[in-house]
Design a protein around this motif. Structure first.
Motif, PDB file in Angstrom:
ATOM      1  N   LYS A 167       0.776  -1.236   0.000  1.00 46.32           N
ATOM      2  CA  LYS A 167       0.000   0.000   0.000  1.00 46.32           C
ATOM      3  C   LYS A 167       0.812   1.293   0.000  1.00 46.32           C
ATOM      4  O   LYS A 167       0.562   2.190  -0.805  1.00 46.32           O
ATOM      5  CB  LYS A 167      -0.991   0.000   1.168  1.00 46.32           C
ATOM      6  CG  LYS A 167      -2.169   0.916   0.939  1.00 46.32           C
ATOM      7  CD  LYS A 167      -3.408   0.379   1.614  1.00 46.32           C
ATOM      8  CE  LYS A 167      -4.643   1.131   1.137  1.00 46.32           C
ATOM      9  NZ  LYS A 167      -4.567   2.574   1.345  1.00 46.32           N
ATOM     10  N   PRO A 168       1.820   1.418   0.905  1.00 41.86           N
ATOM     11  CA  PRO A 168       2.557   2.694   0.915  1.00 41.86           C
ATOM     12  C   PRO A 168       3.286   2.967  -0.398  1.00 41.86           C
ATOM     13  O   PRO A 168       3.562   4.114  -0.722  1.00 41.86           O
ATOM     14  CB  PRO A 168       3.583   2.506   2.045  1.00 41.86           C
ATOM     15  CG  PRO A 168       3.142   1.329   2.797  1.00 41.86           C
ATOM     16  CD  PRO A 168       2.306   0.487   1.916  1.00 41.86           C
ATOM     17  N   PHE A 169       3.581   1.909  -1.145  1.00 41.97           N
ATOM     18  CA  PHE A 169       4.367   2.096  -2.358  1.00 41.97           C
ATOM     19  C   PHE A 169       3.520   2.394  -3.585  1.00 41.97           C
ATOM     20  O   PHE A 169       4.038   2.685  -4.644  1.00 41.97           O
ATOM     21  CB  PHE A 169       5.230   0.858  -2.626  1.00 41.97           C
ATOM     22  CG  PHE A 169       6.506   0.857  -1.847  1.00 41.97           C
ATOM     23  CD1 PHE A 169       7.613   1.526  -2.328  1.00 41.97           C
ATOM     24  CD2 PHE A 169       6.589   0.217  -0.634  1.00 41.97           C
ATOM     25  CE1 PHE A 169       8.794   1.545  -1.618  1.00 41.97           C
ATOM     26  CE2 PHE A 169       7.767   0.230   0.088  1.00 41.97           C
ATOM     27  CZ  PHE A 169       8.871   0.893  -0.399  1.00 41.97           C
ATOM     28  N   GLN A 170       2.196   2.286  -3.444  1.00 40.83           N
ATOM     29  CA  GLN A 170       1.340   2.468  -4.611  1.00 40.83           C
ATOM     30  C   GLN A 170       1.500   3.873  -5.198  1.00 40.83           C
ATOM     31  O   GLN A 170       1.666   4.844  -4.477  1.00 40.83           O
ATOM     32  CB  GLN A 170      -0.114   2.219  -4.246  1.00 40.83           C
ATOM     33  CG  GLN A 170      -0.457   0.737  -4.350  1.00 40.83           C
ATOM     34  CD  GLN A 170      -1.794   0.414  -3.756  1.00 40.83           C
ATOM     35  OE1 GLN A 170      -2.604   1.299  -3.530  1.00 40.83           O
ATOM     36  NE2 GLN A 170      -2.030  -0.859  -3.488  1.00 40.83           N
ATOM     37  N   ALA A 173       5.693   6.059  -5.679  1.00 40.03           N
ATOM     38  CA  ALA A 173       6.808   5.399  -5.006  1.00 40.03           C
ATOM     39  C   ALA A 173       7.266   4.164  -5.780  1.00 40.03           C
ATOM     40  O   ALA A 173       8.461   3.969  -6.015  1.00 40.03           O
ATOM     41  CB  ALA A 173       6.412   5.017  -3.584  1.00 40.03           C
TER      42      ALA A 173
END
Lengths: 196, 220
Positions: A167-170, A173
């Motif tokens: 999720k944080p990399f979507q 990123a």
């Protein structure tokens, strides 16, 4: 003045010294417009054309107007004005003479003025002291290199839609991480030719 | 430029025009961080961060140019015809970039050599243009200065973070002083080269996403 042949510079600018993957120029539109292959091709073509022409024009202005007149410190503002004016001109020409081309290319043209790869290519040309022929080779190579990188990226991002990204990399990123891998792949060419 | 407008316009619409300096500062430096949240000005952020020293100089340059251009765009905002405002903004920005470039060349020649074309490329840095367009054109000079400081600071901090880790991991040094001993730490050259920059940037953006994850989704 270095003596590297223009052809070597052309190949080097595409593969080993890719303006996007090693010099990080043109990242903004690279991230924003690499969603679809079709868009990427359009933008890549437009950038290649404009970058080749503006390096030629800027070379002439720098060596025939700025240097004799002792106005070298004005290079930034002159270059950016040339680029903006040239893009405007091309847009008007294309709109008038080839409406079909205008619809595929036209929307990208205003975006190009703020693409730092264009100004960057002109500045590199001055810093590396290229001759006119070398500048043409470098400008064209830089444009093609940028186009290749954004088209590759667009292909990768289309595939990536079906993969499960943490999720944080979507979004941006993961695009950065993919670009990292792409840059590493291009480093494989490093032994071939080098310019500097 | 076109796709940047909405992001800046929304922050302009959240009551920033009320003359509250502190809120403007917080908005620019953290909540709407130009680099990590709005993705503006990535080019130079990647290129100069191979060493902490370069990152700091570049951050300083951006703060200087952003503050000055915001101030002058704001001062001239009532007399600039709407149709030529873009070219006026570019001219103002370019003036200050040339000033800074000449200053570097005169007093810090080595640094000027290292930064190369990236000083000139501040002109096409979307942060400065974006702030001039979205903020300085609508706000009084003092508030515009605060906004310039905030956004410049937000950019400089991220640059310093990336520069710090790239120099530390890439050569085991900070500002040129060896920190990680070469006896037990094998310097990872890749961090200094291009791929390291992309990787570090991706990680920083992801960390920012984690830190303010629920917040951004509420906004959307």
């Amino acid at each position: 003045m270095n003596q590297t042949s223009a052809l070597v510079i052309l190949v080097a600018a595409i593969l080993t010294n890719n303006i996007l993957l090693t010099n990080f120029l043109g990242m903004c539109s690279f991230i924003a417009c690499s969603g679809q292959i079709r868009t990427a091709i359009g933008l890549g073509t437009a950038v290649t054309f404009v970058i080749t022409m503006t390096t030629m024009i800027n070379y002439c202005i720098y060596h025939f107007v700025l240097v004799p007149g002792g106005l070298v410190h004005l290079q930034f503002i002159v270059f950016i004005a040339v680029i903006a004016a040239f893009v405007q001109l091309v847009e008007m020409f294309v709109e008038r003479f080839s409406p079909k081309l205008y619809f595929t290319l036209g929307i990208f043209l205003p975006l190009i003025t703020v693409n730092c790869a264009i100004l960057g290519a002109s500045l590199f040309m001055i810093i590396r002291e290229y001759s006119f022929i070398q500048s043409v080779g470098f400008g064209f190579g830089a444009g093609v290199g940028w186009a290749v990188a954004i088209i590759l990226m667009a292909g990768l991002r289309q595939k990536m839609r079906y993969s499960n990204v943490p999720k944080p990399f979507q979004g941006v990123a993961i695009a950065m991480i993919v670009t990292c891998v792409l840059a590493m792949a291009f480093m494989g060419f490093a032994g071939m030719v080098s310019i500097q | 430029m076109a796709d940047k407008q909405p992001a800046c316009m929304t922050c302009g619409g959240q009551g920033l025009c009320g003359g509250r300096g502190l809120l403007t500062l917080k908005e620019g430096a953290w909540k709407n961080n130009p680099l990590a949240i709005q993705m503006l000005g990535i080019c130079s952020a990647l290129a100069v961060t191979n060493r902490l020293e370069n990152s700091l100089v570049m951050g300083g340059a951006l703060i200087f140019v952003c503050v000055c251009s915001n101030l002058f765009v704001s001062l001239l905002r009532n007399i600039t015809p709407h149709r030529i405002r873009m070219i006026a903004e570019v001219a103002i920005i370019a003036t200050f970039v040339i000033l800074f470039d000449q200053f570097l060349k005169a007093f810090y020649w080595e640094m000027s050599k290292q930064l190369g074309p990236y000083v000139g490329l501040i002109i096409t840095n979307c942060i400065i243009m974006g702030r001039a367009e979205a903020f300085a054109l609508q706000n009084p000079p003092v508030l515009s200065i605060v906004d310039g400081i905030a956004n410049g600071l937000g950019y400089a901090v991220i640059l310093a973070i990336i520069g710090f880790f790239r120099e530390l991991l890439g050569s085991g040094e900070i500002l040129g002083y060896p920190v990680l001993s070469s006896e037990w730490y094998e310097a990872n050259q890749l961090m200094i080269l291009a791929p390291g920059a992309f990787f570090m940037m991706g990680v920083v953006i992801a960390v920012f996403n984690v830190l303010k994850g629920p917040d951004t989704e509420e906004n959307k």
